[in-house]
Design a protein around this motif. Structure first.
Motif, mmCIF file in Angstrom:
data_model
loop_
_atom_site.group_PDB
_atom_site.id
_atom_site.type_symbol
_atom_site.label_atom_id
_atom_site.label_comp_id
_atom_site.label_asym_id
_atom_site.label_seq_id
_atom_site.Cartn_x
_atom_site.Cartn_y
_atom_site.Cartn_z
ATOM 1 N N THR A 125 0.833 -1.206 0.000
ATOM 2 C CA THR A 125 0.000 0.000 0.000
ATOM 3 C C THR A 125 0.865 1.253 0.000
ATOM 4 O OG1 THR A 125 -1.738 -1.161 1.213
ATOM 5 C CG2 THR A 125 -1.819 1.239 1.243
ATOM 6 N N GLY A 126 1.870 1.255 0.851
ATOM 7 C CA GLY A 126 2.767 2.404 0.920
ATOM 8 C C GLY A 126 3.852 2.382 -0.139
ATOM 9 N N LYS A 127 3.922 1.268 -0.883
ATOM 10 C CA LYS A 127 4.929 1.105 -1.941
ATOM 11 C C LYS A 127 6.343 1.371 -1.410
ATOM 12 C CE LYS A 127 1.860 2.089 -5.848
ATOM 13 N NZ LYS A 127 0.619 2.012 -5.069
ATOM 14 N N ARG A 128 6.672 0.694 -0.321
ATOM 15 C CA ARG A 128 8.005 0.856 0.254
ATOM 16 C C ARG A 128 8.428 -0.447 0.920
ATOM 17 N NH1 ARG A 128 8.409 2.834 5.995
ATOM 18 N NH2 ARG A 128 6.464 2.175 6.997
ATOM 19 N N ASP A 129 9.724 -0.607 1.075
ATOM 20 C CA ASP A 129 10.279 -1.741 1.795
ATOM 21 C C ASP A 129 10.653 -1.282 3.200
ATOM 22 O OD1 ASP A 129 10.068 -3.569 -0.301
ATOM 23 O OD2 ASP A 129 11.962 -2.913 -1.182
ATOM 24 N N VAL A 130 10.155 -1.991 4.197
ATOM 25 C CA VAL A 130 10.362 -1.604 5.587
ATOM 26 C C VAL A 130 11.481 -2.444 6.193
ATOM 27 C CG1 VAL A 130 9.255 -1.288 7.828
ATOM 28 C CG2 VAL A 130 7.886 -1.108 5.733
ATOM 29 N N PRO A 131 12.540 -1.813 6.721
ATOM 30 C CA PRO A 131 13.596 -2.572 7.397
ATOM 31 C C PRO A 131 12.991 -3.383 8.541
ATOM 32 C CG PRO A 131 14.274 -0.295 7.052
ATOM 33 C CD PRO A 131 12.811 -0.360 6.724
ATOM 34 N N SER A 132 13.319 -4.668 8.599
ATOM 35 C CA SER A 132 12.605 -5.558 9.512
ATOM 36 C C SER A 132 13.514 -6.534 10.243
ATOM 37 C CB SER A 132 11.555 -6.368 8.728
ATOM 38 O OG SER A 132 10.677 -5.532 8.009
ATOM 39 N N VAL A 133 13.019 -6.991 11.367
ATOM 40 C CA VAL A 133 13.593 -8.136 12.074
ATOM 41 C C VAL A 133 12.533 -9.226 12.033
ATOM 42 C CG1 VAL A 133 14.474 -9.042 14.251
ATOM 43 C CG2 VAL A 133 14.977 -6.676 13.604
ATOM 44 N N LEU A 134 12.829 -10.335 11.356
ATOM 45 C CA LEU A 134 11.888 -11.434 11.235
ATOM 46 C C LEU A 134 12.450 -12.675 11.924
ATOM 47 C CD1 LEU A 134 10.594 -11.154 7.543
ATOM 48 C CD2 LEU A 134 9.616 -10.168 9.629
ATOM 49 N N LEU A 135 11.604 -13.337 12.695
ATOM 50 C CA LEU A 135 11.995 -14.523 13.445
ATOM 51 C C LEU A 135 11.301 -15.756 12.868
ATOM 52 C CD1 LEU A 135 11.589 -12.871 16.952
ATOM 53 C CD2 LEU A 135 13.705 -13.177 15.679
ATOM 54 N N ALA A 136 11.835 -16.918 13.162
ATOM 55 C CA ALA A 136 11.321 -18.167 12.590
ATOM 56 C C ALA A 136 10.291 -18.821 13.505
ATOM 57 C CB ALA A 136 12.470 -19.137 12.340
ATOM 58 N N PRO A 137 9.133 -19.212 12.980
ATOM 59 C CA PRO A 137 8.124 -19.942 13.759
ATOM 60 C C PRO A 137 8.420 -21.439 13.776
ATOM 61 C CG PRO A 137 7.282 -19.557 11.566
ATOM 62 C CD PRO A 137 8.668 -18.940 11.601
ATOM 63 N N GLN A 138 7.686 -22.180 14.626
ATOM 64 C CA GLN A 138 7.900 -23.617 14.759
ATOM 65 C C GLN A 138 6.562 -24.359 14.822
ATOM 66 O OE1 GLN A 138 10.051 -24.726 18.322
ATOM 67 N NE2 GLN A 138 9.615 -26.905 18.093
ATOM 68 N N SER A 139 6.450 -25.435 14.073
ATOM 69 C CA SER A 139 5.267 -26.296 14.158
ATOM 70 C C SER A 139 5.279 -27.074 15.467
ATOM 71 C CB SER A 139 5.236 -27.293 12.994
ATOM 72 O OG SER A 139 5.097 -26.632 11.763
ATOM 73 N N VAL A 140 4.100 -27.207 16.076
ATOM 74 C CA VAL A 140 3.990 -27.983 17.311
ATOM 75 C C VAL A 140 2.861 -29.002 17.164
ATOM 76 C CG1 VAL A 140 3.480 -27.924 19.781
ATOM 77 C CG2 VAL A 140 4.895 -26.130 18.767
ATOM 78 N N PHE A 141 3.237 -30.275 17.327
ATOM 79 C CA PHE A 141 2.282 -31.375 17.366
ATOM 80 C C PHE A 141 2.344 -31.972 18.775
ATOM 81 C CE2 PHE A 141 3.658 -30.793 13.024
ATOM 82 C CZ PHE A 141 2.507 -30.958 12.259
ATOM 83 N N LYS A 142 1.566 -32.984 19.021
ATOM 84 C CA LYS A 142 1.544 -33.575 20.359
ATOM 85 C C LYS A 142 2.929 -34.051 20.793
ATOM 86 C CE LYS A 142 -2.017 -36.064 21.516
ATOM 87 N NZ LYS A 142 -3.000 -37.179 21.675
#
Length: 365
Positions: free
Chosen positions: A316-333
């Motif tokens: 929408t803003g047509k820009r790239d935002v400097p970011s810190v992205l972390l990794a998620p994890q799948s959880v089963f029983k």
């Protein structure tokens, strides 16, 4: 895919400046021998209804990180009130925050707050949710497309494990005003759409839940189930929505027979997995997210730039935002123990009453 994150450390002075508000929490550490104003950071959380994490996890983790850094801070919760969100922001800016961290209720409200902060020279961070068209200098979150991908892969695994043949899959999506919900859907539809096209899965009802409201989710899923009682799998975008679907299935004596995904690794979601009513959730290590946001905020409050590991496009803003992205994890029983070991939930919280025996059986210590 997890990358090391490096953050600059802000030097802070030592005078006391603290603001306490009725619906928030604030804190500061005092020093002696200096009258220089200390950096102050404001945080606005969205609500306590869409997910319990905002109050049970984010608030406490952020508070601890700010206290450890020795900065003043003010954390408040808008409780889903858009006008209240803006009022809190105005108060924080008036009270002299150097940095404003927000979890928007929607992009329109978030943009108005961010733009006002920017005009007042206040540094800004989007936390967890990107404000589309906004002006936040940084964004801290998880890789939300990957969250959705894990959900899609998790549902596929659960359906395969139970030997389901061409099951009808219902999709209970998050709020249409939350960009994260869009990213989650991009992730899981990237997994599911080819399976719909090949006939391995049958595409069933698909609907978004306004404001992630669990009561509305139950009504929506009741309507889905009434129109298509052969539903054999549910892609629910978080644990709250999953629990709403489970309530409907339980009423129809089908709980435990229909695999359901989730997200947030809430106590309720993990208990539903232990009981066999939910097949998986996605764990996002909120402490790491909160610590990353706090370190970035402290750096900005000290007049320094923050280190990032990614950029995220705001279409929408047509820009790239400097970011810190972390990794998620799948959880089963079979790996719920990971969430307990990480300290996100305790065994005492999880293994209450009837769940104690289920925890023991699942090897949770």
């Amino acid at each position: 895919m997890r990358k090391g994150l490096l953050f600059a450390t802000a030097a802070v002075s030592a005078a006391l400046l603290s603001t306490v508000t009725a619906c928030g929490s604030s804190g500061s550490d005092s020093g002696s021998g200096s009258t220089a104003k200390k950096p102050k950071i404001g945080v606005i959380l969205p609500d306590s209804k869409s997910s319990v994490r905002w109050e049970t996890a984010d608030r406490s983790y952020l508070s601890a990180a700010f206290k450890a850094a020795g900065v003043d801070f003010d954390i408040q919760n808008a409780e889903g009130d858009k006008q209240g969100f803006q009022t809190i922001a105005d108060q924080m800016i008036t009270n002299g925050v150097n940095v404003l961290v927000i979890v928007n209720l929607d992009s329109g409200t978030g943009k108005a707050v961010l733009d006002k902060a920017k005009a007042q020279g206040v540094a800004t961070i989007d936390y967890d949710r990107l404000t589309l068209g906004g002006s936040a200098q940084y964004y801290v979150s998880f890789d939300n497309t990957q969250v959705g991908k894990l959900q899609g892969e998790g549902l596929t695994k659960c359906l395969t494990d139970m030997g389901a043949k061409n099951p009808v899959v219902a999709e209970l999506n998050g709020s249409p005003t939350d960009n994260n919900a869009t990213l989650f859907a991009n992730g899981y539809n990237g997994v599911l759409d080819p399976l719909y096209a090949s006939g391995q899965l049958t595409k069933g009802p698909n609907q978004s839940v306004p404001d992630w409201d669990n009561a509305q989710a139950q009504t929506i899923f009741e309507q889905m189930y009434t129109s298509q009682p052969a539903i054999g799998g549910v892609l629910a975008a978080n644990d709250g929505l999953a629990n709403s679907a489970i309530a409907v299935l339980r009423k129809n004596h089908r709980n435990g027979q229909v695999p359901i995904t989730g997200q947030d690794a809430t106590v309720q979601g993990l208990q539903n997995i232990l009981a066999g009513d939910q097949c998986m959730t996605v764990y996002k290590a909120v402490k790491k997210e909160a610590d990353a946001a706090a370190k970035l905020a402290v750096s900005l409050a000290g007049g320094k730039k923050g280190e990032t590991n990614a950029t995220v496009n705001d279409p929408t803003g047509k820009r790239d935002v400097p970011s810190v992205l972390l990794a998620p994890q799948s959880v089963f029983k079979d790996n719920i123990q990971d969430v307990v070991t990480d300290g996100y939930v305790t065994r005492a919280q999880l293994c209450t009453g009837e769940f104690d025996a289920l925890c023991t059986k699942a090897g949770i210590k």
